[in-house]
Design an enzyme around this catalytic site. Structure first.
Site, PDB file in Angstrom:
ATOM      1  N   ARG A 299       0.829  -1.226  -0.043  1.00 31.49           N
ATOM      2  CA  ARG A 299       0.048   0.044  -0.082  1.00 31.49           C
ATOM      3  C   ARG A 299       0.826   1.204   0.129  1.00 31.49           C
ATOM      4  O   ARG A 299       1.991   1.412   0.937  1.00 31.49           O
ATOM      5  CB  ARG A 299      -0.790   0.258   1.221  1.00 31.49           C
ATOM      6  CG  ARG A 299      -2.011  -0.854   1.464  1.00 31.49           C
ATOM      7  CD  ARG A 299      -2.668  -0.557   2.509  1.00 31.49           C
ATOM      8  NE  ARG A 299      -3.210  -1.627   3.099  1.00 31.49           N
ATOM      9  CZ  ARG A 299      -3.318  -1.746   4.661  1.00 31.49           C
ATOM     10  NH1 ARG A 299      -3.323  -0.898   5.339  1.00 31.49           N
ATOM     11  NH2 ARG A 299      -3.717  -2.875   5.272  1.00 31.49           N
TER      12      ARG A 299
ATOM     13  N   ARG B 273      -3.912   6.828   4.987  1.00 33.13           N
ATOM     14  CA  ARG B 273      -3.991   8.009   6.043  1.00 33.13           C
ATOM     15  C   ARG B 273      -2.944   8.934   6.408  1.00 33.13           C
ATOM     16  O   ARG B 273      -3.122   9.788   6.797  1.00 33.13           O
ATOM     17  CB  ARG B 273      -4.621   7.258   7.205  1.00 33.13           C
ATOM     18  CG  ARG B 273      -5.990   6.826   7.065  1.00 33.13           C
ATOM     19  CD  ARG B 273      -6.783   6.286   8.350  1.00 33.13           C
ATOM     20  NE  ARG B 273      -5.835   5.115   8.714  1.00 33.13           N
ATOM     21  CZ  ARG B 273      -6.321   4.126   8.975  1.00 33.13           C
ATOM     22  NH1 ARG B 273      -7.597   3.770   9.119  1.00 33.13           N
ATOM     23  NH2 ARG B 273      -5.507   2.892   9.503  1.00 33.13           N
TER      24      ARG B 273
ATOM     25  N   ARG C 222     -11.498  10.965   2.226  1.00 32.14           N
ATOM     26  CA  ARG C 222     -12.014   9.838   3.180  1.00 32.14           C
ATOM     27  C   ARG C 222     -13.098  10.669   4.211  1.00 32.14           C
ATOM     28  O   ARG C 222     -14.234   9.742   4.749  1.00 32.14           O
ATOM     29  CB  ARG C 222     -11.039   9.123   4.100  1.00 32.14           C
ATOM     30  CG  ARG C 222     -10.440   7.800   3.599  1.00 32.14           C
ATOM     31  CD  ARG C 222     -11.408   6.584   3.763  1.00 32.14           C
ATOM     32  NE  ARG C 222     -11.193   5.708   4.639  1.00 32.14           N
ATOM     33  CZ  ARG C 222     -11.956   5.516   5.832  1.00 32.14           C
ATOM     34  NH1 ARG C 222     -12.955   6.147   5.864  1.00 32.14           N
ATOM     35  NH2 ARG C 222     -11.442   4.688   6.795  1.00 32.14           N
TER      36      ARG C 222
ATOM     37  N   ASP D 231      -9.348  -3.009  -2.359  1.00 32.82           N
ATOM     38  CA  ASP D 231      -9.133  -3.809  -0.955  1.00 32.82           C
ATOM     39  C   ASP D 231      -9.345  -5.283  -1.224  1.00 32.82           C
ATOM     40  O   ASP D 231      -9.594  -5.655  -2.045  1.00 32.82           O
ATOM     41  CB  ASP D 231      -9.643  -3.227   0.397  1.00 32.82           C
ATOM     42  CG  ASP D 231      -8.964  -3.608   1.418  1.00 32.82           C
ATOM     43  OD1 ASP D 231      -7.741  -3.203   1.695  1.00 32.82           O
ATOM     44  OD2 ASP D 231      -9.568  -4.293   2.537  1.00 32.82           O
TER      45      ASP D 231
ATOM     46  N   TYR E 176     -10.227 -14.335   6.038  1.00 34.30           N
ATOM     47  CA  TYR E 176     -11.319 -13.490   6.461  1.00 34.30           C
ATOM     48  C   TYR E 176     -12.970 -14.109   6.117  1.00 34.30           C
ATOM     49  O   TYR E 176     -13.743 -13.559   6.877  1.00 34.30           O
ATOM     50  CB  TYR E 176     -11.334 -12.263   5.547  1.00 34.30           C
ATOM     51  CG  TYR E 176     -10.104 -11.359   5.972  1.00 34.30           C
ATOM     52  CD1 TYR E 176     -10.031 -10.614   6.926  1.00 34.30           C
ATOM     53  CD2 TYR E 176      -9.070 -11.258   4.973  1.00 34.30           C
ATOM     54  CE1 TYR E 176      -8.848  -9.694   7.385  1.00 34.30           C
ATOM     55  CE2 TYR E 176      -7.944 -10.165   5.211  1.00 34.30           C
ATOM     56  CZ  TYR E 176      -7.697  -9.677   6.462  1.00 34.30           C
ATOM     57  OH  TYR E 176      -6.877  -8.801   6.850  1.00 34.30           O
TER      58      TYR E 176
END
Ligand code: CP3
Length: 323
Positions: free
Chosen positions: A2, A6, A15, A51, A130
């Site tokens: 990534r 942020r 965001r 994502d 997940y």
């Protein structure tokens, strides 16, 4: 890894009042946040903004991405019927991802940035973990329970996920992605024997399919050394590793592969001279030979210093572009 996120005020601004999935599902916004780091830094690639679980929408699975936690499912897959009932993938349901790739190519051309666009997807094990746990996990107990207690259901789930990933990366490449990274972020919780028994074949299926698309593949095998031979067997033109293994070891053991990595992202919080030393160590480990993609060993953290990111890019370019 990534590179958006942020740590950039312009990311936090976009965001504001939106979820991460809002960004992923709106091609103009996904394109904009993917361009943000490229406008600040002389980076060598653009990364599709999306994502890991985004493609499971093509299987009708509902999920959320919770801030500071990660992907969460309201109804995790736990029973046999949960897996057998999964439909065949409807990639039209995630066409916004392929539109984001196209938008990114157009933005790069418009802003005269001649860098490749990297697509990505999760590897079947990491995605399955997940879907089964329903949330980020430390011990992966339910995942391993399904794998050990219901090996046929496990195999069916991983097979469905590898088919999904194959179609998903094929569409990314059709939209213009010039290389694809497959993230197996959590496979490191497995023994090498279990990886070989339960994970290697469906993962290999993906790399075999990418090879036919004639784009390079990058295998993020964040696993430590013991699993690396099995993960390398599953495929990947480039082995991407985290900081727990020196790059010289990877080059020694897999001389025919390119390597990617592996600066510890926390180096970006360190005083500048320390950052420069740590970056130099990674370059020394890579041995100055071709076939090294300098990268962080994991995604960038919100606390990363922007000045340090700029300094890192300059440091690496100063050494690798010399002569
Ligand atoms: O630079 C880019 O544009 C990268 C796009 C990208 C994201 N996630 C966006 C994102 C990529 C390549 C990923 C991959 C990803 N997502 C992985 C594999 C790589 C790895 O780090 O091992 C994994 C495991 C995930 C799942 C995930 N998504 C987690 C665990 C988290 C962390 C939760 C948090 O809030 O920090 C996320 C959230 C996420 N995905 C962010 C970004 C930029 C954080 C920023 C935000 O919440 O807006």
């Amino acid at each position: 890894m990534r590179q958006a996120g942020r740590y950039l005020p312009e990311y936090r601004a976009i965001r504001e009042g939106r979820t991460l999935l809002d960004l992923c599902r709106t091609p103009e916004l996904a394109c904009e946040v993917a361009m943000q780091p490229l406008r600040r830094f002389d980076l060598d690639a653009a990364i599709l903004f999306s994502d890991l679980l985004v493609p499971v929408s093509a299987l009708g699975i509902d999920f959320d991405i919770v801030e500071k936690r990660g992907p969460v499912l309201a109804r995790p897959l736990r029973r046999k019927e949960d897996v057998t009932a999964l439909p065949s993938p409807d990639l039209g349901a995630v066409s916004y991802v392929f539109d984001a790739v196209k938008a990114l190519l157009a933005a790069l051309a418009a802003e005269r940035r001649a860098v490749p666009v990297l697509g990505f997807a999760g590897a079947p094990f990491t995605m399955a973990s997940y879907l089964i746990e329903g949330e980020p996990s430390r011990h992966f107990q339910r995942t391993k329970l399904l794998m050990h207690a219901e090996p046929e259901i496990w195999a069916l789930l991983l097979d469905k996920l590898s088919d999904l990933v194959v179609g998903y990366v094929r569409e990314q490449v059709a939209a213009g992605a010039q290389a694809v990274q497959i993230f197996d972020s959590w496979a490191g919780c497995l023994t090498p024997a279990d990886y070989r028994r339960h994970v290697l074949a469906p993962t290999r299926k993906i790399f075999t399919a990418i090879a036919r698309l004639n784009v390079p593949s990058i295998h993020f095998a964040s696993s430590g050394e013991s699993l690396l031979p099995a993960m390398a067997e599953a495929g990947g033109d480039v082995l991407s590793v985290d900081w727990r293994i020196p790059l010289s070891r990877v080059r020694e053991r897999f001389p025919e592969r390119a390597v990617q990595g592996n600066l510890d992202p926390s180096a970006l919080m360190a005083p500048a001279p320390v950052l420069e030393r740590l970056a130099a160590e990674v370059l020394d480990e890579a041995g100055g030979r071709p076939g090294h993609i300098f990268n962080l060993g994991h995604g960038i953290q919100p606390e990363a210093s922007i000045d340090n990111v700029a300094r890192l890019v300059e440091t690496v370019h100063a050494r690798t572009r010399r002569g």
